[in-house]
Design a protein around this motif. Structure first.
Motif, mmCIF file in Angstrom:
data_model
loop_
_atom_site.group_PDB
_atom_site.id
_atom_site.type_symbol
_atom_site.label_atom_id
_atom_site.label_comp_id
_atom_site.label_asym_id
_atom_site.label_seq_id
_atom_site.Cartn_x
_atom_site.Cartn_y
_atom_site.Cartn_z
ATOM 1 N N LYS A 83 0.832 -1.204 0.000
ATOM 2 C CA LYS A 83 0.000 0.000 0.000
ATOM 3 C C LYS A 83 0.870 1.259 0.000
ATOM 4 O O LYS A 83 0.529 2.254 -0.637
ATOM 5 C CB LYS A 83 -0.943 0.008 1.209
ATOM 6 C CG LYS A 83 -2.104 -0.947 1.064
ATOM 7 C CD LYS A 83 -3.040 -0.812 2.233
ATOM 8 C CE LYS A 83 -4.315 -1.590 2.012
ATOM 9 N NZ LYS A 83 -5.284 -1.357 3.097
ATOM 10 N N SER A 127 -2.229 8.365 3.593
ATOM 11 C CA SER A 127 -3.406 8.333 2.724
ATOM 12 C C SER A 127 -4.326 9.515 3.031
ATOM 13 O O SER A 127 -4.857 10.159 2.115
ATOM 14 C CB SER A 127 -4.149 7.011 2.918
ATOM 15 O OG SER A 127 -5.282 6.961 2.099
ATOM 16 N N PRO A 139 -14.234 7.114 -8.812
ATOM 17 C CA PRO A 139 -13.613 6.193 -7.845
ATOM 18 C C PRO A 139 -14.580 5.675 -6.780
ATOM 19 O O PRO A 139 -14.523 4.502 -6.401
ATOM 20 C CB PRO A 139 -12.501 7.031 -7.208
ATOM 21 C CG PRO A 139 -12.182 8.064 -8.220
ATOM 22 C CD PRO A 139 -13.480 8.369 -8.903
ATOM 23 N N LEU A 140 -15.471 6.547 -6.300
ATOM 24 C CA LEU A 140 -16.432 6.096 -5.294
ATOM 25 C C LEU A 140 -17.431 5.099 -5.884
ATOM 26 O O LEU A 140 -17.823 4.135 -5.216
ATOM 27 C CB LEU A 140 -17.162 7.290 -4.670
ATOM 28 C CG LEU A 140 -16.303 8.125 -3.736
ATOM 29 C CD1 LEU A 140 -17.037 9.403 -3.315
ATOM 30 C CD2 LEU A 140 -15.874 7.323 -2.514
ATOM 31 N N ALA A 194 -16.730 3.060 -8.371
ATOM 32 C CA ALA A 194 -15.949 1.823 -8.526
ATOM 33 C C ALA A 194 -15.794 1.119 -7.189
ATOM 34 O O ALA A 194 -15.907 -0.110 -7.088
ATOM 35 C CB ALA A 194 -14.577 2.132 -9.121
ATOM 36 N N ARG A 195 -15.581 1.890 -6.153
ATOM 37 C CA ARG A 195 -15.438 1.313 -4.802
ATOM 38 C C ARG A 195 -16.742 0.658 -4.367
ATOM 39 O O ARG A 195 -16.747 -0.445 -3.830
ATOM 40 C CB ARG A 195 -15.041 2.426 -3.832
ATOM 41 C CG ARG A 195 -14.829 1.973 -2.429
ATOM 42 C CD ARG A 195 -14.389 3.129 -1.572
ATOM 43 N NE ARG A 195 -14.230 2.700 -0.210
ATOM 44 C CZ ARG A 195 -13.605 3.389 0.706
ATOM 45 N NH1 ARG A 195 -13.066 4.553 0.396
ATOM 46 N NH2 ARG A 195 -13.500 2.946 1.918
ATOM 47 N N ARG A 196 -17.850 1.357 -4.590
ATOM 48 C CA ARG A 196 -19.159 0.804 -4.215
ATOM 49 C C ARG A 196 -19.461 -0.465 -5.011
ATOM 50 O O ARG A 196 -19.944 -1.444 -4.462
ATOM 51 C CB ARG A 196 -20.248 1.837 -4.445
ATOM 52 C CG ARG A 196 -21.571 1.405 -3.848
ATOM 53 C CD ARG A 196 -22.600 2.478 -3.963
ATOM 54 N NE ARG A 196 -23.627 1.963 -4.831
ATOM 55 C CZ ARG A 196 -24.453 2.669 -5.539
ATOM 56 N NH1 ARG A 196 -24.397 3.975 -5.499
ATOM 57 N NH2 ARG A 196 -25.365 2.107 -6.283
ATOM 58 N N HIS A 197 -19.128 -0.432 -6.300
ATOM 59 C CA HIS A 197 -19.376 -1.581 -7.166
ATOM 60 C C HIS A 197 -18.549 -2.790 -6.718
ATOM 61 O O HIS A 197 -19.009 -3.930 -6.787
ATOM 62 C CB HIS A 197 -19.089 -1.231 -8.619
ATOM 63 C CG HIS A 197 -19.294 -2.366 -9.569
ATOM 64 N ND1 HIS A 197 -20.552 -2.848 -9.852
ATOM 65 C CD2 HIS A 197 -18.415 -3.111 -10.270
ATOM 66 C CE1 HIS A 197 -20.436 -3.859 -10.707
ATOM 67 N NE2 HIS A 197 -19.152 -4.027 -10.965
ATOM 68 N N SER A 198 -17.329 -2.546 -6.264
ATOM 69 C CA SER A 198 -16.452 -3.656 -5.887
ATOM 70 C C SER A 198 -16.865 -4.296 -4.573
ATOM 71 O O SER A 198 -16.490 -5.428 -4.295
ATOM 72 C CB SER A 198 -15.000 -3.176 -5.778
ATOM 73 O OG SER A 198 -14.833 -2.359 -4.638
ATOM 74 N N THR A 199 -17.650 -3.609 -3.754
ATOM 75 C CA THR A 199 -18.066 -4.167 -2.472
ATOM 76 C C THR A 199 -19.442 -4.837 -2.547
ATOM 77 O O THR A 199 -19.908 -5.367 -1.566
ATOM 78 C CB THR A 199 -18.099 -3.071 -1.389
ATOM 79 O OG1 THR A 199 -19.009 -2.039 -1.785
ATOM 80 C CG2 THR A 199 -16.710 -2.511 -1.149
ATOM 81 N N GLU A 200 -20.050 -4.792 -3.704
ATOM 82 C CA GLU A 200 -21.385 -5.417 -3.853
ATOM 83 C C GLU A 200 -21.271 -6.897 -4.090
ATOM 84 O O GLU A 200 -20.358 -7.452 -4.550
ATOM 85 C CB GLU A 200 -22.163 -4.747 -4.990
ATOM 86 C CG GLU A 200 -22.583 -3.358 -4.644
ATOM 87 C CD GLU A 200 -23.334 -2.674 -5.777
ATOM 88 O OE1 GLU A 200 -23.447 -3.225 -6.892
ATOM 89 O OE2 GLU A 200 -23.805 -1.566 -5.543
#
Length: 153
Positions: A14, A94, A144-145, A147-153
């Protein structure tokens, strides 16, 4: 489903990813900030309206703050290196980077407003600036948000 990493390996990865991201943002903010510092020494500066001078001062201060926040992770890493706190350093770096991006957005918005006000005095300047800010928000935060939401579904 994921990497088989220790906490230290994850922090190392990271950190490396974050530093690569910061390098891109640092370059942009440093070039913009350097340019802004020269404006005050041009002959045109003395002819600026008081409002434009105020926008310029705000822009320079925002640029200085963005530069500080985006260089902050480097200083953080240097000061805590070897203390075995990398996972925490990654979190703080970050956060500094995110603050730096928000300040960079404000700096670019302010610089664009100043440049367009000086280049033209038309009433569409706020609309142009608003459109560019909307574009920045879409590219830097909304996508990005999503994409982040989509990846946690």
């Amino acid at each position: 489903m994921g990497r088989n990493e220790t906490e230290d390996e994850r922090a190392d990865r990271k950190w490396a990813e974050l530093i690569q991201e910061v390098r891109v943002a640092q370059t942009g903010v440093q070039i913009l900030f350097g340019f802004l510092l020269t404006v005050v020494f041009t002959p045109k500066y003395v002819d600026l309206a008081d409002t434009d001078k105020a926008i310029y001062i705000v822009t320079v201060v925002l640029g200085a703050c963005a530069t500080g926040a985006l260089i902050g992770p480097v200083s953080l890493h240097r000061l805590v290196s070897g203390l075995r706190v990398k996972p925490h350093a990654v979190v703080w770096a970050s956060r500094l980077t995110f603050v730096g991006l928000v300040l960079l957005l404000a700096t670019m918005t302010s610089a664009l407003l100043l440049i367009l006000r000086v280049a033209t005095h038309d009433g569409y300047v706020p609309w142009l600036v608003g459109g560019v800010v909307a574009w920045y928000l879409l590219c830097w935060f909304v996508v990005p948000l999503l994409a982040r939401r989509h990846s946690t579904e």
